[in-house]
Each structure stands twice: as structure tokens, then as C-alpha cells.
Motif scaffolding. Structure first.
Motif, PDB file in Angstrom:
ATOM      1  N   VAL A 200      37.653  33.902  35.174  1.00 40.07           N
ATOM      2  CA  VAL A 200      38.917  33.759  35.905  1.00 40.07           C
ATOM      3  C   VAL A 200      38.981  34.777  37.036  1.00 40.07           C
ATOM      4  CG1 VAL A 200      41.423  34.006  35.743  1.00 40.07           C
ATOM      5  CG2 VAL A 200      40.192  32.720  33.993  1.00 40.07           C
ATOM      6  N   ARG A 201      38.540  36.009  36.749  1.00 41.12           N
ATOM      7  CA  ARG A 201      38.502  37.039  37.796  1.00 41.12           C
ATOM      8  C   ARG A 201      37.620  36.590  38.960  1.00 41.12           C
ATOM      9  NH1 ARG A 201      35.987  42.477  35.764  1.00 41.12           N
ATOM     10  NH2 ARG A 201      34.190  41.093  35.664  1.00 41.12           N
TER      11      ARG A 201
ATOM     12  N   LEU B  39      45.040  31.999  33.603  1.00 38.56           N
ATOM     13  CA  LEU B  39      44.865  32.501  32.238  1.00 38.56           C
ATOM     14  C   LEU B  39      45.376  31.490  31.217  1.00 38.56           C
ATOM     15  CD1 LEU B  39      45.848  36.258  32.687  1.00 38.56           C
ATOM     16  CD2 LEU B  39      43.581  35.377  32.090  1.00 38.56           C
TER      17      LEU B  39
ATOM     18  N   VAL C  79      37.980  35.692  30.754  1.00 41.07           N
ATOM     19  CA  VAL C  79      38.674  36.597  31.663  1.00 41.07           C
ATOM     20  C   VAL C  79      37.779  36.922  32.863  1.00 41.07           C
ATOM     21  CG1 VAL C  79      39.661  38.913  31.925  1.00 41.07           C
ATOM     22  CG2 VAL C  79      40.089  37.599  29.834  1.00 41.07           C
TER      23      VAL C  79
ATOM     24  N   ALA D  75      47.289  33.944  38.843  1.00 34.08           N
ATOM     25  CA  ALA D  75      46.541  34.555  37.756  1.00 34.08           C
ATOM     26  C   ALA D  75      47.115  34.138  36.407  1.00 34.08           C
ATOM     27  CB  ALA D  75      46.562  36.073  37.903  1.00 34.08           C
TER      28      ALA D  75
ATOM     29  N   VAL E  55      41.991  40.460  35.945  1.00 31.13           N
ATOM     30  CA  VAL E  55      41.649  39.230  36.663  1.00 31.13           C
ATOM     31  C   VAL E  55      42.061  39.277  38.135  1.00 31.13           C
ATOM     32  CG1 VAL E  55      41.705  37.821  34.576  1.00 31.13           C
ATOM     33  CG2 VAL E  55      43.745  37.948  36.002  1.00 31.13           C
TER      34      VAL E  55
END
Length: 249
Positions: free
Chosen positions: A139-140, A112, A136, A108, A93
Motif C-alpha cells: 500500500v505504501r 488500507l 502495508v 490511505a 503507508v
């Protein structure tokens, strides 16, 4: 936040013209969905915005800056989560920020946790379900330094229950961050549920056939699917995808 302007985009491959004079705007903090027939050029538009290829004609600008043919100006999430199997979840991420030498592991970790992935930070992608991997990937995208995100049918491979769960999760996270999003989907209900505006492409060579502003207030939940107004819009969009000559009433 960023405003994207696509102006008179034309693109051909070999002897086939894919896009013809495509123009649209995604305003700051806006969620825009892109619908169209299979093969109409939706993914081609993303590749052009991301600088993976150049249009034959036309330009893309982001916050007034010409980004035509330039890579690294947007964040892009493809249909497949495209996580690196040898990196842990938290390492995946922060990848976009890491490239810019600005990884923020604390943020991060917090993102998460909001994504329901607390305890999976040091796991590897193969240990997560498809829906978790998509979280994921998003979020990245949110943690990448770019303020404009392109999402290319990120939920198409998920089952119906997981897909609805992911749609609601996406809206909740987006509501907090309000990055500009261009979202490709084949699913009419998904487009209506997520977006502020809905762009419909014609058949090849594709152009913007309709640009609908949707009336549904935010925040949204699953009850929207059952309203008469939602069903009326679903019929309207279905008709718009079926014909080329007039806007349905």
C-alpha cells in the motif's frame, strides 16, 4: 503510469562481472516478473534502477527521461517489509507521499480498508502478522508518487497459504491501479500466475536469456494453477532455467 527501458546494462563488483549487456523494457501498466538463478543479479538490477549504484555501462530511462544513478524515481519494496516500528500503520503507508509533502490520509485509509486492514490504522508493525505487514508495504508503494514499482521477492518469507492469499490480493489491487511493476521471484508458479511477461536471466555474467509473453487472461484466480496450459508453461520455464542453448518447444 510509466515505461522503463534498460539498455545495455553492465555491472561488475571487484573482479566479478555480474551483469553483461542487459536490456529490457517494462511498458506502461505492465506486470513483468524477473526469474534467474540465485546470485544471477536480480537484486543488483533493482539497486541500479533505484539509483543506489550506477552501472559500469548502459542507461535506464523512465518515460524517455534518463534516470541512471538517480534516486527517488521509483518505488521499491524489498523482501523485508521495512516498516518503521515507531510509526503507526497509516503513518508508514503515507511515508513516500509525506517525503514529497503530499500525504493523503483519506486515500490511505481507503487503501488500507481494501487491503483488509481496517481497524489497524493506529496499530504498530509489531502488532501485525508477516502477511499483513507485506500488505502495508505494498500500500505504501502504491501511495508513493512514483508510478513504477520494483518488488523484490516480497512473499518469500510467507507460508504457502498466506503467499497464495497475498498473490491474489496483489493482483486485485494492481488491477485497480495498473502501476508498472517489475517483480523478482524464485518461484516459477508465482511468476506465471502474476505476470504479463517473464524475463529469465542467465548465470553470471547475467544477460536476458528469454523474454516470454504469457497467454493467461485477466482477471486470474487459483483455478489457473490446475489448467493444462499452466502446467505446460511451468515445464517450459523450468527447462529454460536449466539450459542455455535453445528455447524449449
Amino acid at each position: 503510469m510509466s515505461e522503463l527501458i534498460a539498455e545495455s546494462i553492465t555491472k561488475s563488483f571487484a573482479d566479478k562481472q555480474i551483469l553483461q549487456n542487459v536490456s529490457f523494457t517494462v511498458k506502461e501498466g505492465e506486470f513483468v516478473a524477473l526469474l534467474g538463478p540465485s546470485g544471477s543479479g536480480k537484486s543488483t538490477i533493482f539497486h541500479l534502477i533505484g539509483g543506489m549504484s550506477r552501472p559500469d555501462e548502459g542507461t535506464f530511462s523512465l518515460d524517455g527521461k534518463d534516470i541512471t544513478g538517480q534516486r527517488g524515481m521509483i518505488s521499491y519494496t524489498p523482501q523485508n517489509p521495512s516498516l518503521f516500528p515507531w510509526r503507526t500503520i497509516i503513518q508508514n503507508v503515507v511515508l513516500g507521499a509525506e517525503i514529497q509533502k503530499k500525504p493523503d490520509y483519506q486515500t490511505a485509509q481507503e487503501m488500507l480498508e481494501k487491503a483488509g486492514l481496517k481497524g489497524y490504522e493506529n496499530a504498530y508493525p509489531y502488532q501485525l502478522s508477516g502477511g499483513m505487514q507485506q500488505r502495508v508495504a505494498f500500500v505504501r508503494a502504491l501511495l508513493s508518487p512514483q508510478d513504477f514499482i520494483c518488488l523484490d521477492e516480497p512473499f518469500s518469507a510467507l507460508d504457502e497459504f498466506t503467499r497464495l492469499e497475498m498473490q491474489q490480493w496483489l493482483l486485485n489491487i494492481w488491477q485497480e491501479n495498473k502501476k508498472s511493476i517489475l517483480f523478482v521471484t524464485h518461484n516459477i508458479e508465482e511468476a506465471l500466475y502474476l505476470a504479463d511477461r517473464l524475463l529469465i536471466l542467465s548465470n553470471n555474467p547475467a544477460t536476458i536469456k528469454y523474454d516470454f509473453s504469457l497467454p493467461f487472461v485477466r482477471p486470474r484466480d487459483e483455478n489457473l494453477f490446475l489448467t493444462e496450459e499452466f502446467l505446460q508453461w511451468k515445464r517450459k520455464i523450468y527447462q529454460a532455467l536449466q539450459e542455455n542453448n535453445h528455447i524449449p518447444s
